[in-house]
Scaffold this active site. Structure first.
Site, PDB file in Angstrom:
ATOM      1  N   HIS A 186     -84.348 -28.267   2.049  1.00  0.00           N
ATOM      2  CA  HIS A 186     -85.142 -29.479   2.227  1.00  0.00           C
ATOM      3  C   HIS A 186     -84.218 -30.689   2.208  1.00  0.00           C
ATOM      4  O   HIS A 186     -83.500 -30.923   1.227  1.00  0.00           O
ATOM      5  CB  HIS A 186     -86.171 -29.589   1.090  1.00  0.00           C
TER       6      HIS A 186
ATOM      7  N   ASP B 193     -90.496 -34.920  -1.162  1.00  0.00           N
ATOM      8  CA  ASP B 193     -91.886 -35.185  -0.794  1.00  0.00           C
ATOM      9  C   ASP B 193     -92.626 -35.871  -1.937  1.00  0.00           C
ATOM     10  O   ASP B 193     -92.438 -35.534  -3.118  1.00  0.00           O
ATOM     11  CB  ASP B 193     -92.619 -33.882  -0.438  1.00  0.00           C
TER      12      ASP B 193
ATOM     13  N   HIS C  93     -98.882 -36.396   2.723  1.00  0.00           N
ATOM     14  CA  HIS C  93     -97.779 -36.683   1.815  1.00  0.00           C
ATOM     15  C   HIS C  93     -96.778 -37.589   2.519  1.00  0.00           C
ATOM     16  O   HIS C  93     -96.874 -37.823   3.728  1.00  0.00           O
ATOM     17  CB  HIS C  93     -97.086 -35.395   1.352  1.00  0.00           C
TER      18      HIS C  93
ATOM     19  N   HIS D 270     -92.738 -37.849   3.347  1.00  0.00           N
ATOM     20  CA  HIS D 270     -91.412 -37.242   3.325  1.00  0.00           C
ATOM     21  C   HIS D 270     -90.397 -38.382   3.354  1.00  0.00           C
ATOM     22  O   HIS D 270     -90.361 -39.176   4.285  1.00  0.00           O
ATOM     23  CB  HIS D 270     -91.226 -36.324   4.541  1.00  0.00           C
TER      24      HIS D 270
END
Length: 440
Positions: A333, A337, A412, A414
């Site tokens: 990742h 988030d 959400h 990012h």
């Protein structure tokens, strides 16, 4: 930007959280009364398009976010525009009932009540109105909707004229039509106990006094003047003595008038001195208070930790930076988030210049900002953008609203921090924020 990301499914933003609120500012603005009919109506097809944008066409949706039904009514708006006559909440009402309340909101607030979806659906003022549904059974006011204004003539004892409120009435309209002296303000003051704290919220069936009964006491009549006793002097009184008496009377009256004037001027001067002293004392107290507040603010600023950056949203992180997995093209990742509902304000982490603002493939709608320290910040999966490329922004300034666009499994934000504008130059975003004084 990368063509792949962790998230798999693109989902349209379901809610426009800015819509359908009872405006003010906050706190405390009065709503205008809603008339029975509306001059600003839209077709059922148009409302269906608005619902498709707001809630994906789910007329009974209730996600627990404070907005209900296909058109995403806030509870206070639903009640203020008569929705309680149909159901306790919008998601418990039928599609036709929700549209009927929406027509009233459109009439009172205009298409701006749905700022984004009204444009997409072509919602404007005017057009054929859909058939209004029948309201669910509910207690009705003492006067029916079809009641007509009535007045009871004022009696000789001083009873005030009365007016029965019907649907669509406002205090201003009643005051104008019935020619109430003092306008709606006088009408409201006379009926405050009946109307309540908000003069804009009157309901059908209320009885209002149009002319408050005055109980003024009759003015007393001035005492009759004493008869002029000046007349012919008795025979034998010298004319010189008469002239002397008249002169003495005039002198006494003039002296009394001068003494009264002097006393009034002295009293006025003393009152002026007292008022000036009170004003001076008040100004000194205000200056002292302002100085104390200034010193307290300086002390507060001196004690506060220096913060140069801002958290992009008011929430804690979920999926951490460099979480590993095959779902990401780099094998991990590349950002962090923040799980927040659609429509949450997204703020610039630091001051800088917007490099890009628009569609970013798997990132959905995104904003990329270059900062003075040479770093770049990215905000992805947005539902709405409030900045454009080349624009200068300040730390903490709102730049967008969160959403679930692009490859996303749910609403959400990012957030990435990079050494360059492109994908693959990422660094730890939380460490970058904490280095600027942000507690996250």
């Amino acid at each position: 930007m990368a063509v792949r990301g962790r998230h798999r499914r693109r989902q349209q933003s379901r809610f426009n959280r800015a819509s359908l609120t009872v405006t003010a500012g906050g706190a405390g603005l009065a709503l205008p009364l809603v008339a029975a009919g509306t001059a600003d109506a839209a077709s059922a097809d148009t409302w269906a398009k608005v619902a498709a944008c707001e809630s994906s066409g789910d007329w009974s949706v209730n996600t627990g976010n404070g907005y209900y039904g296909g058109l995403q009514f806030k509870q206070s708006t639903w009640e203020a525009y008569g929705g309680s006559a149909y159901a306790g909440r919008a998601d418990l009402a039928t599609k036709d009932q929700q549209i009927a309340v929406a027509e009233k909101v459109l009439d009172g607030q205009g298409p701006g009540a749905w700022p984004a979806c009204s444009q997409k659906a072509g919602l404007t003022r005017g057009g054929p109105a859909p058939v209004a549904p029948e309201a669910a059974p509910a207690p009705r006011p003492a006067t029916s909707q079809a009641a007509t204004p009535t007045t009871t003539p004022q009696s000789k004892a001083g009873t005030a004229e009365m007016y029965t409120v019907v649907r669509g009435d406002t205090l201003s309209q009643i005051a104008d039509d019935q020619r109430v002296k003092g306008g709606w303000q006088r009408l409201y003051q006379a009926n405050r106990a009946q109307v309540g704290a908000d003069p804009d919220l009157i309901v059908p069936g209320q009885r209002l006094q149009l002319k408050p009964g005055d109980t003024a006491t009759p003015q007393s009549r001035p005492a009759p003047k004493a008869k002029d006793r000046t007349g012919p002097e008795p025979t034998g009184k010298p004319a010189a003595e008469k002239a002397a008496d008249t002169a003495r009377a005039k002198a006494v009256a003039a002296k009394k008038a001068a003494e009264a004037k002097k006393a009034a001027e002295a009293k006025k001067a003393e009152e002026g001195r007292k008022a000036a002293a009170a004003k001076k004392a008040e100004q000194a107290a205000a200056a002292k208070k302002a100085e104390a507040a200034r010193k307290a603010e300086q002390a507060k600023k001196a004690a506060a930790p220096r913060t140069t950056l801002s958290s992009p949203v008011d929430a804690g992180p979920s999926t951490p930076y460099r979480a590993s997995g095959a779902s990401w093209s780099k094998g991990y990742h590349t950002g962090v988030d923040f799980p927040v509902p659609t429509g949450t304000s997204v703020k610039a982490a630091a001051s800088g210049t917007v490099v890009s603002a628009g569609w970013g493939g798997s990132y959905g709608y995104q904003v990329v900002i270059k900062h003075a320290d040479g770093k770049y910040s990215q905000y992805a999966h947005l539902s709405a953008l409030t900045v454009r490329g080349g624009q200068s922004v300040q730390a903490g300034q709102r730049i967008a609203r969160s959403g679930s666009t692009g490859n996303s499994t749910g609403p959400h934000l990012h957030f990435e921090v990079r050494t360059g504008p492109g994908f693959g130059s990422d660094i730890d975003p939380l460490a970058y924020l904490r280095g600027g004084g942000v507690k996250v």
